[in-house]
Design a protein around this motif. Structure first.
Motif, short mmCIF file in Angstrom:
data_model
loop_
_atom_site.label_atom_id
_atom_site.label_comp_id
_atom_site.label_asym_id
_atom_site.label_seq_id
_atom_site.Cartn_x
_atom_site.Cartn_y
_atom_site.Cartn_z
N ALA A 36 0.78 -1.19 -0.03
CA ALA A 36 -0.14 -0.07 -0.03
C ALA A 36 0.89 1.35 0.01
O ALA A 36 0.73 2.13 -0.82
CB ALA A 36 -0.77 -0.09 1.23
N ILE A 37 1.89 1.07 0.85
CA ILE A 37 2.78 2.42 0.85
C ILE A 37 3.56 2.91 -0.46
O ILE A 37 3.62 3.73 -1.07
CB ILE A 37 3.70 2.18 2.03
N GLY A 38 3.94 1.67 -0.89
CA GLY A 38 4.79 1.60 -2.23
C GLY A 38 3.99 1.95 -3.50
O GLY A 38 4.51 2.65 -4.22
N SER A 39 2.51 1.67 -3.45
CA SER A 39 1.82 1.77 -4.72
C SER A 39 1.24 3.23 -4.81
O SER A 39 0.83 3.71 -5.62
CB SER A 39 0.56 0.77 -4.68
N GLY A 40 1.62 3.97 -3.73
CA GLY A 40 1.15 5.35 -3.54
C GLY A 40 1.91 6.55 -4.49
O GLY A 40 1.36 7.19 -4.78
N GLN A 53 -5.40 -1.11 -1.96
CA GLN A 53 -5.33 -2.00 -0.77
C GLN A 53 -6.01 -1.61 0.32
O GLN A 53 -6.73 -2.48 1.00
CB GLN A 53 -3.75 -1.82 -0.55
N GLY A 54 -6.43 -0.27 0.51
CA GLY A 54 -7.35 0.12 1.66
C GLY A 54 -8.79 -0.28 1.27
O GLY A 54 -9.43 -0.60 2.33
N GLN A 55 -9.15 0.34 0.11
CA GLN A 55 -10.72 0.18 -0.37
C GLN A 55 -11.05 -1.10 -0.24
O GLN A 55 -12.26 -1.55 0.10
CB GLN A 55 -10.89 1.14 -1.55
N LEU A 56 -10.28 -2.13 -0.90
CA LEU A 56 -10.63 -3.80 -0.89
C LEU A 56 -10.11 -4.24 0.47
O LEU A 56 -10.40 -5.50 0.40
CB LEU A 56 -9.81 -4.14 -2.10
N PHE A 74 -2.38 9.39 -0.56
CA PHE A 74 -1.50 10.76 -0.71
C PHE A 74 -0.30 10.81 -1.13
O PHE A 74 0.43 11.73 -1.24
CB PHE A 74 -1.78 11.63 0.56
N GLY A 75 0.43 9.60 -1.05
CA GLY A 75 1.87 9.41 -1.53
C GLY A 75 3.00 9.80 -0.90
O GLY A 75 2.70 10.31 0.35
N LEU A 76 3.97 10.09 -1.48
CA LEU A 76 5.24 10.60 -0.92
C LEU A 76 5.11 12.08 -0.46
O LEU A 76 5.62 12.60 0.53
CB LEU A 76 6.36 10.64 -1.77
N VAL A 77 4.07 12.97 -1.16
CA VAL A 77 4.07 14.17 -0.88
C VAL A 77 3.29 14.65 0.43
O VAL A 77 3.50 15.11 1.42
CB VAL A 77 3.29 14.96 -2.00
N GLY A 78 2.46 13.65 0.42
CA GLY A 78 1.30 13.53 1.68
C GLY A 78 2.09 12.91 2.92
O GLY A 78 2.12 13.60 3.90
#
Length: 371
Positions: free
Chosen positions: A237-241, A253-256, A275-279
């Protein structure tokens, strides 16, 4: 001629009760709470009532923070021994006739189920800070030894429940006070060497599930559908952001619901995916501001008790954030530590709100002393 004292308006009478907030700290907490509610709206979409319940947690934490900010540090010093003694008494009661849930005896039924170990996250540094305040002019190795005993008592009682995660947090909160009180670096180095030498003994004393968590950290793919599932899905989940994230409520990953405990311990995974790396950088900046503001309050505190307590609370916030982010990123074992002011939960919010209120009280007291 009779003299009648001027009656103050209701607004002027109530004003002192609402000027206790440290506004820089309050604004930082507001940004965290806002970020949490946005994230919870997505992570908790499949959990009816979770968002509303989180809002109630925020309100309760705000009330606790407000009440704590009204209590002068001098009063906290007088309450340190009774609160610590009360907490230890509850921990002993838990060991004798506590409620067992999920194989652990951590709760006590007093009309409602409570977890006394949460009290010790504040009571332990409060007690040790009080002790060093009493011995401010005669700090010596015996003082550090007594402080270590005060720390070990709740640590051992909590670890035996078993609740190693909370025990480590309580141990860290008390250790920060001892360290800030002037623990010599030679002693600190000796403790580190002793801890490293005792690792084999400590490993043999761990419960099976605790050993499994450590082994899962080393190689989560050894049991991808069992013990390693949490870490693997969280890291995905973290990497796919990516850099910018997938967008609000757009994370797969979260919604499913592949990410377990996505509103509590692993809420950072959902946030990172959307929100990815920026978030993530934005959230890290907020936490750095929180820690920085707490450090400023501690540095400007008027006496040893206030400095040690403010410093310990600030480091507790740091520990919560560091351990949680490390845990969900796969660089630390899963120990059940919430992300401060982000994860869902009532008890943790009360503890964090109490800590923030104490910081505000110390800052306000400093201003009153100067004026």
């Amino acid at each position: 001629m009779a003299y009648y004292p001027e009656r103050r308006s209701l607004r002027r009478r109530l004003k002192p009760y609402f000027t206790v907030f440290d506004w820089p700290l309050a604004m930082i907490l507001f940004m965290l709470v806002t970020t949490s509610m946005i994230t919870m709206s997505s992570a908790g979409a499949e959990f009816p009532g979770r968002v509303e319940s989180q809002m109630r947690n925020f309100i309760l934490a705000f009330v606790v923070m407000w009440v704590a900010s009204l209590i002068p540090p001098q009063t906290l010093m007088r309450l340190a021994v009774p609160i610590y003694t009360f907490g230890i008494t509850l921990l002993i009661a838990v060991a004798m006739f506590g409620i067992i849930k999920k194989g652990a005896r951590r709760w006590l039924h007093l009309g409602i189920d409570i977890q006394p170990s949460e009290i010790m996250k504040i009571a332990t540094p409060l007690m040790i800070a009080w002790y060093f305040q009493q011995r401010a002019k005669v700090t010596e190795w015996k003082s550090f030894l007594v402080a270590a005993v005060l720390l070990l008592i709740p640590f051992v009682l909590i670890a035996k429940q078993p609740d190693l995660g909370t025990a480590l947090l309580v141990g860290a909160s008390g250790f920060y006070v001892i360290f800030l009180a002037g623990l010599p670096w030679k002693v600190l180095f000796g403790l580190a060497v002793a801890a490293a030498a005792s690792m084999p003994v400590a490993w043999s004393m761990l419960h099976d599930y605790q050993r499994e968590r450590v082994m899962t950290l080393i190689d989560p793919t050894s049991d991808p559908l069992g013990k390693g599932f949490h870490i693997i899905q969280s890291v995905i989940a973290i990497g796919s952001g990516g850099i910018m994230g997938k967008g609000f409520t757009q994370g797969t990953q979260g919604q499913l619901e592949f990410v377990p405990e996505q509103t509590t311990d692993f809420v950072f995974s959902v946030y990172s995916e959307e929100f990815g790396l920026v978030g993530n950088l934005f959230l890290l900046v907020i936490y750095l501001l929180l820690i920085g503001r707490g450090a400023m309050i501690a540095a400007n505190a008027p006496n040893m008790f206030s400095r040690l307590l403010a410093g310990a609370i600030t480091m507790i916030f740091f520990t919560y954030a560091f351990v949680n982010m490390g845990m969900v990123s796969g660089i630390l074992p899963v120990v059940g530590v919430p992300l401060p002011f982000m994860s869902y939960g009532g008890t943790a919010f009360i503890t964090l709100g109490l800590g923030a209120g104490i910081l505000m009280s110390i800052q306000r007291h400093r201003k009153l002393v100067q004026t």
